[in-house]
Design an enzyme around this catalytic site. Structure first.
Site, short mmCIF file in Angstrom:
data_model
loop_
_atom_site.label_atom_id
_atom_site.label_comp_id
_atom_site.label_asym_id
_atom_site.label_seq_id
_atom_site.Cartn_x
_atom_site.Cartn_y
_atom_site.Cartn_z
N HIS A 17 164.49 51.71 28.86
CA HIS A 17 164.62 52.77 29.87
C HIS A 17 166.10 52.96 30.14
O HIS A 17 166.67 52.36 31.04
CB HIS A 17 163.87 52.41 31.16
CG HIS A 17 164.26 53.34 32.29
ND1 HIS A 17 163.94 54.67 32.29
CD2 HIS A 17 164.99 53.12 33.40
CE1 HIS A 17 164.45 55.23 33.36
NE2 HIS A 17 165.09 54.32 34.06
N ARG B 285 174.26 49.08 40.99
CA ARG B 285 175.63 48.91 40.55
C ARG B 285 176.56 49.37 41.65
O ARG B 285 176.38 50.44 42.22
CB ARG B 285 175.84 49.77 39.31
CG ARG B 285 177.13 49.47 38.60
CD ARG B 285 177.19 50.34 37.35
NE ARG B 285 178.07 49.77 36.37
CZ ARG B 285 177.83 49.80 35.07
NH1 ARG B 285 176.72 50.33 34.61
NH2 ARG B 285 178.69 49.29 34.23
N GLY C 70 161.39 45.77 47.08
CA GLY C 70 162.32 46.88 47.36
C GLY C 70 161.68 47.88 48.30
O GLY C 70 161.95 49.08 48.25
N ALA C 71 160.85 47.35 49.22
CA ALA C 71 159.98 48.20 50.05
C ALA C 71 160.74 49.15 50.97
O ALA C 71 160.21 50.18 51.36
CB ALA C 71 159.05 47.31 50.88
N ALA C 72 161.99 48.82 51.30
CA ALA C 72 162.75 49.71 52.18
C ALA C 72 163.48 50.81 51.41
O ALA C 72 164.12 51.68 52.01
CB ALA C 72 163.78 48.90 52.98
N GLY C 73 163.39 50.78 50.09
CA GLY C 73 164.16 51.70 49.27
C GLY C 73 163.53 53.08 49.13
O GLY C 73 162.44 53.33 49.63
N VAL D 218 160.10 48.16 37.67
CA VAL D 218 160.75 49.47 37.78
C VAL D 218 162.26 49.29 37.97
O VAL D 218 163.06 50.05 37.44
CB VAL D 218 160.14 50.26 38.97
CG1 VAL D 218 160.88 51.58 39.19
CG2 VAL D 218 158.65 50.50 38.74
N ASP E 49 160.20 58.41 31.71
CA ASP E 49 160.76 59.07 30.52
C ASP E 49 159.66 59.81 29.76
O ASP E 49 159.86 60.92 29.28
CB ASP E 49 161.41 58.01 29.62
CG ASP E 49 162.39 57.15 30.39
OD1 ASP E 49 163.45 57.65 30.74
OD2 ASP E 49 162.05 55.99 30.69
N ARG F 277 158.77 62.90 31.71
CA ARG F 277 159.86 63.87 31.57
C ARG F 277 159.75 64.59 30.24
O ARG F 277 159.89 65.82 30.15
CB ARG F 277 161.22 63.15 31.65
CG ARG F 277 161.59 62.72 33.06
CD ARG F 277 162.78 61.75 33.06
NE ARG F 277 163.27 61.51 34.41
CZ ARG F 277 164.12 60.54 34.73
NH1 ARG F 277 164.55 59.68 33.80
NH2 ARG F 277 164.53 60.40 35.97
P1 NAX Z 1 167.12 51.76 46.63
O1 NAX Z 1 168.49 51.22 46.55
O2 NAX Z 1 166.82 52.92 47.51
O3 NAX Z 1 166.13 50.58 47.08
C1 NAX Z 1 166.18 49.32 46.51
C2 NAX Z 1 165.60 48.34 47.52
O4 NAX Z 1 165.49 47.07 46.87
C3 NAX Z 1 166.47 48.16 48.77
O5 NAX Z 1 165.66 48.28 49.92
C4 NAX Z 1 167.01 46.75 48.59
O6 NAX Z 1 167.22 46.09 49.82
C5 NAX Z 1 165.88 46.09 47.81
N1 NAX Z 1 166.25 44.87 47.11
C6 NAX Z 1 167.42 44.55 46.53
N2 NAX Z 1 167.38 43.30 46.05
C7 NAX Z 1 166.15 42.83 46.33
C8 NAX Z 1 165.52 41.59 46.11
N3 NAX Z 1 166.16 40.57 45.51
N4 NAX Z 1 164.24 41.44 46.52
C9 NAX Z 1 163.61 42.43 47.15
N5 NAX Z 1 164.16 43.63 47.41
C10 NAX Z 1 165.42 43.81 47.00
O7 NAX Z 1 166.67 52.04 45.13
P2 NAX Z 1 165.51 52.98 44.57
O8 NAX Z 1 166.03 54.35 44.42
O9 NAX Z 1 164.27 52.76 45.34
O10 NAX Z 1 165.39 52.41 43.09
C11 NAX Z 1 164.93 51.11 42.87
C12 NAX Z 1 165.19 50.69 41.42
O11 NAX Z 1 164.47 51.52 40.51
C13 NAX Z 1 166.65 50.80 41.01
O12 NAX Z 1 166.99 49.65 40.26
C14 NAX Z 1 166.66 52.00 40.09
O13 NAX Z 1 167.71 51.95 39.14
C15 NAX Z 1 165.31 51.86 39.43
N6 NAX Z 1 164.76 53.03 38.74
C16 NAX Z 1 164.03 52.81 37.61
C17 NAX Z 1 163.41 53.82 36.92
C18 NAX Z 1 162.59 53.54 35.69
O14 NAX Z 1 162.15 54.52 35.08
N7 NAX Z 1 162.36 52.31 35.25
C19 NAX Z 1 163.55 55.22 37.37
C20 NAX Z 1 163.96 55.37 38.78
C21 NAX Z 1 164.95 54.36 39.29
O15 NAX Z 1 166.24 54.78 38.91
#
Ligand code: NAX
Length: 325
Positions: A187, A92, A11-14, A129, A159, A162
Site C-alpha cells: 500500500h 511521519r 487509533g480510535a481518536a483519529g 490499516v 487502492d 480507487r
Molecule cells: P490520525 O493521525 O487522525 O489518527 C491516528 C490515531 O492513532 C491517533 O488518535 C493517535 O493517537 C493513535 N495512535 C498513535 N499511536 C498509537 C498506538 N500506539 N496505539 C493506539 N493508538 C495510537 O490518522 P488517520 O488519518 O486516522 O490514519 C490512521 C492511519 O491509517 C495512518 O497511519 C495512515 O497513514 C493510515 N492510512 C492507511 C491507508 C491504507 O490504505 N492502508 C489509507 C488511509 C490512511 O492514510
C-alpha cells in the site's frame, strides 16, 4: 439471540475512526442481525478525545451497539476479540527519516502483536490499516506466534476501490460490473493495479477500454498517487474512503466476495515469486469466513516488472525493521 461480536479498533481518536466506528456500530461489517461491542484503543493523551467520540456514538442510539470499552492498554483492547481494526500508528513528523518512521511503527506493532497473542480469540480476523500497513502487519504476525498468521491482513482495498472507479469512469460501466481486478504489492505509490484478468459486464476490461497507454501512463500512477492528491485537495488524508475500504475488506472476509476477486495484503506463501512471509497484496476470493489466494495466474513481462518493483519495496521495508521480527 445472536451473541455480540467484540471488535477492537486502534487509533480510535483519529480521523479514519471518526467514520469507521459509526459504520461498525451501524452493522456494516457483521450485518444488521449481529450486535457489536467496541473495544477502543488509543494513546493516554487521546483518551479524552476518544470519550468524546463515544459520546457521539451514544447519541446515535445504534440498536446493535451493546457496549464500548475505552482503554490505553492493548491487552484490554484485544481481550476475546472476534475482529481487530489496527488503524492507529505513528505519523511521519518533520525531520523524520523513512527508517525512523518504520522503526517507530515496528515498535508499536511489536507491542500490539504480543498483546494480540495473549488476549484475542484464535479465530479473530485482523486488518492493519495504519501505515506502513503491509510491514506493520508483518511485524504484528511475527510477534504473535500463537495467533494464526493467516488471520492477520493488510489493507489494499482502498487502492482496489480507487482503481475500480477510475476504470469504471473510463470504460463507461458501473463499478459493480467490473470483476477480477487486483492491486498487487505494497500500500504505497508502488502498488500495481492490474487489469489483465479483469472483466467489465463480462467482456475483457482491456478490450472495453482499449487504451493500453492510458492504463500504463495514467491509471497506474493516478491510483498510486491518489492519497497524495486527496491530501493536496482536502488538506487532510483520506479518511471516510479509508474507513469504507476497511469495512469492505472485513465484510467480504466474513460474508464472502461472491466469487469475485478482492485485493488483500496477506502473508506470502512464495506464490508468484513473492518472498515468503512478506505481507503482499494479491488477489483472493473470500468464502465461508476465510479467503483463498488466486493461484496459477500467468504473469507477463509488464506484470512481472510492476510486481518486482513493489515487492522490492516490501523487502526493503522488511530489511529496515528486521531486528524486530
Ligand atoms: P490520525 O493521525 O487522525 O489518527 C491516528 C490515531 O492513532 C491517533 O488518535 C493517535 O493517537 C493513535 N495512535 C498513535 N499511536 C498509537 C498506538 N500506539 N496505539 C493506539 N493508538 C495510537 O490518522 P488517520 O488519518 O486516522 O490514519 C490512521 C492511519 O491509517 C495512518 O497511519 C495512515 O497513514 C493510515 N492510512 C492507511 C491507508 C491504507 O490504505 N492502508 C489509507 C488511509 C490512511 O492514510
Amino acid at each position: 439471540t445472536v451473541e455480540p461480536k467484540r471488535i477492537a479498533v486502534t487509533g480510535a481518536a483519529g480521523q479514519i475512526c471518526y467514520s469507521l466506528l459509526f459504520r461498525i456500530a451501524n452493522g456494516d461489517v457483521y450485518g444488521k442481525d449481529t450486535p457489536v461491542i467496541l473495544q477502543l484503543l488509543d494513546l493516554p493523551q487521546a483518551q479524552k478525545a476518544v470519550r468524546g467520540v463515544v459520546m457521539e456514538l451514544e447519541d446515535c442510539a445504534f440498536p446493535l451497539l451493546r457496549d464500548v470499552v475505552i482503554t490505553d492498554d492493548p491487552a484490554d483492547a484485544f481481550r476475546d476479540i472476534d475482529a481487530g481494526f489496527f488503524v492507529g500508528s505513528r505519523p511521519r513528523t518533520a525531520g523524520m527519516e523513512r527508517r525512523d518512521l518504520l522503526n517507530a511503527n515496528a515498535e508499536i506493532f511489536r507491542t500490539q502483536g504480543r498483546a494480540l497473542d495473549a488476549a484475542a480469540k484464535r479465530d479473530a480476523k485482523v486488518i492493519v490499516v495504519g501505515n506502513p500497513a503491509n510491514t506493520n502487519a508483518m511485524i504484528l504476525a511475527a510477534n504473535a506466534p500463537g495467533f494464526p498468521t493467516e488471520n492477520i491482513t493488510a489493507m489494499l482495498r482502498l487502492d482496489h476501490n480507487r482503481a475500480l472507479t477510475q476504470f469504471a469512469q473510463r470504460g463507461g460501466v458501473g463499478v459493480d460490473e467490473i470483476r477480477k481486478l487486483v492491486v498487487w504489492g505494497n500500500h504505497s505509490p508502488t502498488m500495481f493495479a492490474d487489469w489483465r484478468n479483469a472483466t467489465a459486464a463480462g467482456k475483457p476490461l482491456p478490450d472495453v477500454i482499449g487504451d493500453e497507454t492510458w492504463y500504463r501512463d495514467t491509471l497506474i500512477p493516478t491510483v498510486g498517487k491518489r492519497g497524495a492528491a486527496i491530501i493536496e485537495a482536502r488538506g487532510a488524508s483520506s479518511a471516510a474512503s479509508a474507513a469504507n475500504a476497511a469495512i469492505d475488506h472485513m465484510r467480504d472476509w466474513i460474508k464472502g466476495s461472491d466469487g469475485d476477486w478482492v485485493s488483500m495484503g496477506i502473508s506470502s506463501d512464495g506464490s508468484y515469486g513473492i518472498p515468503e512471509g512478506l505481507m503482499c497484496g494479491v488477489p483472493v476470493i473470500c468464502a465461508n469466513g476465510s479467503y483463498e489466494r488466486v493461484q496459477g495466474l500467468e504473469i507477463n513481462a509488464f506484470q512481472q516488472q510492476m510486481l518486482d518493483r513493489t515487492v522490492a519495496e516490501l523487502v526493503e521495508e522488511r530489511d529496515a525493521v528486521s531486528a524486530l521480527l
